[in-house]
Design an enzyme around this catalytic site. Sequence first.
Site, PDB file in Angstrom:
ATOM      1  N   ASP A   1      81.157  82.656  32.644  1.00 50.50           N
ATOM      2  CA  ASP A   1      79.997  81.946  32.092  1.00 50.50           C
ATOM      3  C   ASP A   1      79.196  82.820  31.135  1.00 50.50           C
ATOM      4  OD1 ASP A   1      80.609  79.650  33.463  1.00 50.50           O
ATOM      5  OD2 ASP A   1      79.261  80.061  35.137  1.00 50.50           O
ATOM      6  N   SER A  56      85.898  82.615  47.382  1.00 55.36           N
ATOM      7  CA  SER A  56      84.508  82.850  47.780  1.00 55.36           C
ATOM      8  C   SER A  56      83.805  83.848  46.862  1.00 55.36           C
ATOM      9  CB  SER A  56      84.482  83.302  49.240  1.00 55.36           C
ATOM     10  OG  SER A  56      83.197  83.218  49.788  1.00 55.36           O
ATOM     11  N   LYS A  68      86.697  77.959  47.499  1.00 60.61           N
ATOM     12  CA  LYS A  68      85.795  78.000  48.670  1.00 60.61           C
ATOM     13  C   LYS A  68      84.388  78.286  48.156  1.00 60.61           C
ATOM     14  CE  LYS A  68      84.364  78.761  53.011  1.00 60.61           C
ATOM     15  NZ  LYS A  68      82.978  79.197  52.815  1.00 60.61           N
TER      16      LYS A  68
END
Length: 708
Positions: free
Chosen positions: A493, A482, A507
């Site tokens: 990224d 999560s 998740k």
Amino acid sequence: MIPTLRKARKSTSVTLGWISALCLSVNIAIAADQDLGRNVEELKPSLQQAIASVNVVQLLSRNHYRKLPIDQENGEKVFQRYLDRLDPNRSFFLQSDIKEFDGYREKLDSSLKNGDLKPAFAMFNRYRTRAEERARFMLALVEQGLGKLDLKRDESLVVDRKEEPWLTSKKEQRNLWRKQFKDSVLSLKLNNKTDEEISEQLTRRNNNLIRRLHQSKSEDAFQTYINSFTGIFDPHTQYFSPQTAENFDINMSLSLEGIGAVLSSEDEYTKVVSVVPGGPAETAGQLKPGDKIVSVAQGRKGTMEDVVGMRLDDVVKLIRGKKQTLVRLEVIPGSSKSNTTRIYEIVRDKVKLEEQDASSRILEVKEGKKTKRIGVIEIPTFYIDFKAAQRGDPDYKSTTRDVRKILNDLKNKNLDGLIVDLRGNGGGSLQEANELTGLFIDQGPTVLVRDSRGRTERQQDPDPSQVYGGPMAVVVDRLSASASEIFAGAMQDYGRAIVIGGQTYGKGTVQSIQPLNHGQLKLTLAKFYRISGQSTQNQGVLPDITYPSLYDGRDIGESKLPDALPWDTISPISFRSYGDFKPYLKPLEQAHIKRTKDNADFVYLNEMKNYLSRYENTEKVSLNENKRKLELQTMRSQRLAIENRLRKSKGQNLLNNLDELEDAEQKETAANHGKKKSKDKDDDAFILEAGKILADLITLEKQQTASR
């Protein structure tokens, strides 16, 4: 400290557990063929439940992220899911029962829309009848006496019957139950139980099951059925009955006062989903995700109460208790292939919030004659004191605030690089994941949230300043979930950090609670996406440099859950890239493999991974006592050899048997009671290797810069 990760695997048993069979004489088998069931009172749906079922259907059809038509195809899927919940191992229902139920299968879609619960209750009542028949059959076998068992006969039991055909006759069914009984006896014998103890335990277990069957309420049938429907949307969409809703999150309640473990019901077992950072179970260091609790006792002298087949809320009541009292759990470790059990002692307490705090240390990594200083920040969870923040307390605690202080302190210690350790971090506050990301970038988006209507909203770094801009690595594992995945994905990224470790949990969905006329509905409304457009759902974050993991292939992670929403992508958004690690990944990985080839801890991890893989997909178990003992001895000797190779490499005393290892772990737990538990700072080979990878990256980047 010996690194011990437990394998988590879906239980392959039925409502009474790994149960095995007896070889009895022909006349006993004939006697057992009699109908041993006694009629249980039929459960009937209420008007409130019918209204609630229609409300659930309408809410999910309108608001759930996944758009599913309530048609015959999905009605048949609900039917199958309901069968799977009632009889996951195909031990109760006969083929004739399924044929009788087929009339419901074709019309279940219209029954759902109309609030017709009669099919669901008819199937549930039949399940209760068959379950009682089985329990009374088991009691009859116990009464025959264990001394009559033929444990020398060569026969086997299929332990995972999910894909097996339905049983065609009472005779075939009784034969399966006989084998399951025999398996139970052998499992208990291998746990050093006497015949008298085995008889007492199996008698108590089956009598308890009969009692629970007679105490079933209509809400049990309704909740099981409606969750078979909600589950086809995704595994996090769930109906809570009024009783469950009143104490909405059993897991959270248990984590705050009790042992600090998140539990779930899986088949007939109570299974550990996770242990809460800072909680008593985490402090004790024994209970692991995937472990199955089979009995519970109060205090050191209390009698073990069998909880196989018991309702989750009843198990919770037994485990919870007053602060500073001791509870003993008999547990089948997730890594066990033989159903051998261990006893864990845990002193109940409240979660110590200070043990969830981010903490730091300095790691010194030697490179030839030079030493690089790497800061390590360990973040157990993404926490925030919402109440203190809302009342305007200027000193309220949060992950981002604590990490900011740590970074300001570490910057004065001549750091060469930084590691953020998110292993085992199950997530927490989205706000904190967003703000923590902002400490390592100037400004920009952190995560995208896409709702059920396809609208995308971006979360933005609220602070334009960058607290730390140096070389960085993030370490994750399968239990990083999560909020951890949002942070790790953003760092990857942006090119701010190299990600090291194992594939994360996956998740990547957002849930909301909706009140009903009768209970509550938790439903999935949105999905998280990384700024690169990749979902964190299902696939999670894939590391740049991978560590071996005992969780590979096990039933841990979103991808292992039925009907989980898929991984997908959306259009990326514009963001500033801070670097590109791709040119360095191959040399980094080559150096990592060369270094860890003979590293004792990595060798141990690979050997344990292979050891578990060797036994994990066992389809059948022998019901011959001598063969079963030999299998267990072989497994234990292989495990002992693996443990001793690690101990030898570390200069520790070798073990004569695995009992010595278990005794040592119990003594260590007792010695550490009341002390703050932390990862072994001096012997965490996986963080040390992450430090070396980061040091290599720093060197490679400097060489690249110098050659320009």
